[in-house]
Write a protein that holds these residues in place. Sequence first.
Motif, PDB file in Angstrom:
ATOM      1  N   ASN A   1     -36.068 -17.749  53.894  1.00 26.86           N
ATOM      2  CA  ASN A   1     -34.651 -17.547  54.192  1.00 26.86           C
ATOM      3  C   ASN A   1     -33.797 -18.010  53.014  1.00 26.86           C
ATOM      4  N   PRO A   2     -33.473 -17.100  52.105  1.00 28.46           N
ATOM      5  CA  PRO A   2     -32.758 -17.513  50.887  1.00 28.46           C
ATOM      6  C   PRO A   2     -31.255 -17.676  51.072  1.00 28.46           C
ATOM      7  N   SER A   3     -30.681 -17.158  52.154  1.00 28.76           N
ATOM      8  CA  SER A   3     -29.225 -17.112  52.275  1.00 28.76           C
ATOM      9  C   SER A   3     -28.593 -18.501  52.271  1.00 28.76           C
ATOM     10  N   GLY A   4     -29.289 -19.505  52.834  1.00 28.55           N
ATOM     11  CA  GLY A   4     -28.729 -20.848  52.874  1.00 28.55           C
ATOM     12  C   GLY A   4     -28.478 -21.402  51.482  1.00 28.55           C
ATOM     13  N   PHE A   5     -29.451 -21.247  50.583  1.00 22.65           N
ATOM     14  CA  PHE A   5     -29.313 -21.763  49.220  1.00 22.65           C
ATOM     15  C   PHE A   5     -28.244 -20.997  48.444  1.00 22.65           C
ATOM     16  N   ILE A   6     -28.109 -19.695  48.698  1.00 20.56           N
ATOM     17  CA  ILE A   6     -27.134 -18.883  47.962  1.00 20.56           C
ATOM     18  C   ILE A   6     -25.717 -19.142  48.462  1.00 20.56           C
ATOM     19  N   LEU A   7     -25.535 -19.267  49.766  1.00 23.49           N
ATOM     20  CA  LEU A   7     -24.199 -19.406  50.347  1.00 23.49           C
ATOM     21  C   LEU A   7     -23.761 -20.859  50.507  1.00 23.49           C
ATOM     22  N   PHE A   8     -24.619 -21.782  50.125  1.00 24.24           N
ATOM     23  CA  PHE A   8     -24.286 -23.204  50.246  1.00 24.24           C
ATOM     24  C   PHE A   8     -22.966 -23.574  49.566  1.00 24.24           C
TER      25      PHE A   8
ATOM     26  N   GLY B   1     -26.570  -2.097  50.751  1.00 25.75           N
ATOM     27  CA  GLY B   1     -27.711  -2.169  51.666  1.00 25.75           C
ATOM     28  C   GLY B   1     -28.739  -3.183  51.227  1.00 25.75           C
ATOM     29  N   VAL B   2     -28.263  -4.367  50.863  1.00 19.49           N
ATOM     30  CA  VAL B   2     -29.136  -5.407  50.315  1.00 19.49           C
ATOM     31  C   VAL B   2     -30.242  -5.773  51.301  1.00 19.49           C
ATOM     32  N   ASP B   3     -31.433  -5.987  50.770  1.00 19.21           N
ATOM     33  CA  ASP B   3     -32.635  -6.387  51.512  1.00 19.21           C
ATOM     34  C   ASP B   3     -33.196  -5.280  52.413  1.00 19.21           C
ATOM     35  N   THR B   4     -32.689  -4.075  52.258  1.00 20.48           N
ATOM     36  CA  THR B   4     -33.330  -2.944  52.922  1.00 20.48           C
ATOM     37  C   THR B   4     -34.350  -2.345  51.969  1.00 20.48           C
ATOM     38  N   PRO B   5     -35.341  -1.592  52.467  1.00 21.84           N
ATOM     39  CA  PRO B   5     -36.368  -1.034  51.581  1.00 21.84           C
ATOM     40  C   PRO B   5     -35.763  -0.206  50.444  1.00 21.84           C
ATOM     41  N   GLY B   6     -36.209  -0.484  49.211  1.00 21.00           N
ATOM     42  CA  GLY B   6     -35.750   0.260  48.050  1.00 21.00           C
ATOM     43  C   GLY B   6     -34.390  -0.146  47.529  1.00 21.00           C
ATOM     44  N   SER B   7     -33.838  -1.234  48.050  1.00 22.14           N
ATOM     45  CA  SER B   7     -32.509  -1.671  47.612  1.00 22.14           C
ATOM     46  C   SER B   7     -32.612  -3.032  46.929  1.00 22.14           C
ATOM     47  N   MET B   8     -31.480  -3.520  46.513  1.00 23.09           N
ATOM     48  CA  MET B   8     -31.416  -4.800  45.803  1.00 23.09           C
ATOM     49  C   MET B   8     -31.778  -5.955  46.727  1.00 23.09           C
ATOM     50  N   LYS B   9     -32.405  -6.986  46.152  1.00 23.02           N
ATOM     51  CA  LYS B   9     -32.707  -8.196  46.900  1.00 23.02           C
ATOM     52  C   LYS B   9     -31.492  -9.108  46.908  1.00 23.02           C
ATOM     53  N   VAL B  10     -31.366  -9.895  47.961  1.00 24.95           N
ATOM     54  CA  VAL B  10     -30.212 -10.770  48.098  1.00 24.95           C
ATOM     55  C   VAL B  10     -30.176 -11.821  46.987  1.00 24.95           C
ATOM     56  N   THR B  11     -31.334 -12.186  46.434  1.00 24.18           N
ATOM     57  CA  THR B  11     -31.372 -13.191  45.369  1.00 24.18           C
ATOM     58  C   THR B  11     -30.764 -12.675  44.068  1.00 24.18           C
ATOM     59  N   ASP B  12     -30.677 -11.346  43.895  1.00 22.94           N
ATOM     60  CA  ASP B  12     -30.077 -10.763  42.690  1.00 22.94           C
ATOM     61  C   ASP B  12     -28.585 -10.478  42.866  1.00 22.94           C
ATOM     62  N   LEU B  13     -28.095 -10.550  44.086  1.00 20.07           N
ATOM     63  CA  LEU B  13     -26.708 -10.173  44.370  1.00 20.07           C
ATOM     64  C   LEU B  13     -25.673 -11.055  43.652  1.00 20.07           C
ATOM     65  N   PRO B  14     -25.874 -12.384  43.550  1.00 22.84           N
ATOM     66  CA  PRO B  14     -24.838 -13.207  42.900  1.00 22.84           C
ATOM     67  C   PRO B  14     -24.511 -12.798  41.468  1.00 22.84           C
ATOM     68  N   LEU B  15     -25.470 -12.173  40.764  1.00 18.19           N
ATOM     69  CA  LEU B  15     -25.184 -11.746  39.394  1.00 18.19           C
ATOM     70  C   LEU B  15     -24.059 -10.716  39.333  1.00 18.19           C
ATOM     71  N   LEU B  16     -23.848  -9.985  40.437  1.00 16.40           N
ATOM     72  CA  LEU B  16     -22.785  -8.987  40.463  1.00 16.40           C
ATOM     73  C   LEU B  16     -21.398  -9.619  40.576  1.00 16.40           C
ATOM     74  N   LEU B  17     -21.352 -10.911  40.865  1.00 11.30           N
ATOM     75  CA  LEU B  17     -20.073 -11.592  41.054  1.00 11.30           C
ATOM     76  C   LEU B  17     -19.524 -12.196  39.771  1.00 11.30           C
ATOM     77  N   VAL B  18     -20.290 -12.107  38.684  1.00  8.93           N
ATOM     78  CA  VAL B  18     -19.893 -12.767  37.442  1.00  8.93           C
ATOM     79  C   VAL B  18     -18.542 -12.259  36.951  1.00  8.93           C
ATOM     80  N   GLY B  19     -18.277 -10.961  37.136  1.00  8.37           N
ATOM     81  CA  GLY B  19     -17.005 -10.402  36.693  1.00  8.37           C
ATOM     82  C   GLY B  19     -15.817 -11.080  37.357  1.00  8.37           C
ATOM     83  N   TYR B  20     -15.993 -11.525  38.606  1.00  9.65           N
ATOM     84  CA  TYR B  20     -14.913 -12.215  39.331  1.00  9.65           C
ATOM     85  C   TYR B  20     -14.533 -13.508  38.610  1.00  9.65           C
ATOM     86  N   GLY B  21     -15.545 -14.273  38.212  1.00 15.92           N
ATOM     87  CA  GLY B  21     -15.282 -15.514  37.488  1.00 15.92           C
ATOM     88  C   GLY B  21     -14.652 -15.267  36.136  1.00 15.92           C
ATOM     89  N   PHE B  22     -15.078 -14.182  35.454  1.00 18.68           N
ATOM     90  CA  PHE B  22     -14.502 -13.851  34.156  1.00 18.68           C
ATOM     91  C   PHE B  22     -13.030 -13.488  34.301  1.00 18.68           C
TER      92      PHE B  22
END
Length: 802
Positions: free
Chosen positions: A344-351, A234-255
């Motif tokens: 609008n942060p999604s453009g920079f993150i999904l670029f 539920g990213v970017d909903t009240p009380g949830s994680m911000k979309v700017t912090d979401l990419p850190l959860l993907l690090v395991g994929y690269g590992f």
Amino acid sequence: MMMDDDMENGGLGPYQDRPRTFPNMRSKPYVPMIFRILMRINIRVLFVLLLLCLGVVFYIGASTSPIIVFVFSVCIITFILSIYLCKWVLSKDEGPPEMAQISDAIRDGAEGFFRTQYGTISKMACLLALVIFCIYLFRNTTPQQEASGIGRSNSACITVAAFLLGALCSGIAGYVGMWVSVRANVRVSSAARRSAREALQIAVRAGGFSAIVVVGMAVIGIAILYATFYVWLGVDTPGSMKVTDLPLLLVGYGFGASFVALFAQLGGGIYTKAADVGADLVGKVEQGIPEDDPRNPAVIADLVGDNVGDCAARGADLFESIAAEIISAMILGGTMVQRCKLENPSGFILFPLVVHSFDLVISSIGILSIRSSRDSSVKAPIEDPMAILQKGYSVTIVLAVLTFGASTRWLLYTEQAPSAWLNFALCGLVGIITAYIFVWITKYYTDYKHEPVRALALSSSTGHGTNIIAGVSLGLESTAPPVLVISVSIVSAYWLGQTSGLVDESGNPIGGLFGTAVATMGMLSTAAYVLTMDMFGPIADNAGGIVEMSQQPESVREITDVLDAVGNTTKATTKGFAIGSAALASFLLFSAYMDEVATFAQEPFKQVDIAIPEVFVGGLLGSMLIFLFSGWACSAVGKTAQEVVNEVRRQFIERPGIMEYKEKPDYARCVAIVASASLREMIKPGALAIISPLVIGLLFRILGYYTGHALLGAKVVAALLMFATVSGILMALFLNTAGGAWDNAKKFIETGALGGKGSDTHKAAVTGDTVGDPFKDTAGPSLHVLIKMLATITLVMAPIFL
């Protein structure tokens, strides 16, 4: 492994007087379990399930961002194109029966080794996943994670799931590369009987199929993972994680991707070069027979090695490169947006995902631009295959510039800095130019049309020693131009990012690191076409082997020899390209590591002081790690090659009829030797890469705790990363270029120059090629994977160093 009865008995008569038959490496073809399950499902049910999965994927994407829907659409369209390329290649004929029999032996050997190797890797991956899970259960969490309700257990599950998915996708990427190569090689051999252009087109399209699947899987895998986490948390909903912090959860994929790529590159590299060295030393030097002569007992193992080492391993390697670059750029984009407070942060993150989606499109156009000429025939003059491939690359480069500029205007335009997108477009241009120059530099130092390789070939005329000296000096010299290019590109991209107009709350410019990330994306914006050229190499090499073993006319062998020589150059250029991208990606991952440490420690962590003795020692250990890893990798090839040499010599002594074509060599024995030895030898250097940063970081963390030096463990690991990256890039450049130059110097002499095949000059060149084999196909390619894996493992494990 069972041999046919007629292979074991002597007195078979000359090859040309009887049907040519070659042994199967296994009793039945190997099909992965997942494909066996799918094949048992009714086609209509399978089609419905596929539509259902696509519907779920697009629903999740639509719930995340229209950009994700665009990425999904492009990936699926290009997957459909890859199916067309695959069907087109498989529709070509396999030639006479003797060609198909040799191809079957190669395919069976490659698939058998792949099954065993990846079975071993999967067990190690599951064990490491358990370790990661335990570490994450007891590690600290960030304030952002605590605020969004993501506890330790959720964080552990997310990281382990991402790790396993990355490992699985990397394994599939490797399998796709191997699957197509073992089926395309014989079709290229058959086409070479008709025309060089047709053979070239089949090899390119087969490589293009693999490249599109590998790049597409990297992109769609990260996109699905991102969208799933976005909806589930539920990213970017009240009380949830911000979309700017979401990419850190993907690090395991690269590992996960880098973990599989490292072991695939090590195991495959040891396999292919041990077989190659053994075959050359006894066959070429001692017996004076051609490279792929059917009398050589190691020839099938050598041809199998081209597929498991150059196709399967390189597919996993490029998959990991793209995944690491995308994730690190997404992390830096999210960090910059957070500090700039953009609406609008999604453009920079999904670029990064959009850039590689366009990569699939433009590379597909480049691949399809290589077509057969209508009047081509085996009697027509042989066109320069490198010039044809370069034309396709030029088409791809031009389209990359246009699509990259459009992508930056679409996604990176912001009212806070209206001209920032133009600066970032220029950063991308810097990366694209860097990639092109890297390809040209590597081609200059490894193609026998240019002076360095011809001078190396000339040095062979005065003996084995002068050949080795010239090759080593060429490799050392070749490190200078790429390093200068990397240096200029990093500084230029950083400066363009800093002057983009993006500032933080205090008015300080902060776009420099993201500008470097954009340059890395520009460099990899043609990755699918570059991987196509790389896959072309081993397919052409295998085709030449099949032509030689099936005793085709000399005119056919001339065509495959030209394709093989070009393939050596394209493989070398791809390795240079991969090293350059690894340098930039490692710089990004290093910056992401420092950002993550600062987040967990809740204090600034922007610089590392190497004047501190412990930190300097960490850097020294990082450099040592590169040399020790390279030494163990080359030693593994040497030990295995010794076993192959002894076995080949034994067969020639105990079966004297082999040289008169009266007895068949025991090909399966050599295959078994290199398969078991490569699996055994890949463990030690691979374990060194995984364990070293963890042990060093924990030891210095404990030392820092007792001496009152906060963050000492994190600083020492940062120094280890920094020094290992610098040393690894230089070492990889040296090993790859020297090895490629030695190989093509031998190929140049085999064209008839300086005495031609069988001369003393040729024997000296074969020695140089033998020395260079573990350089260019084992240690060198493994190093650029190693430096990225060091960066990803420290990024995943950063909290335990605090």
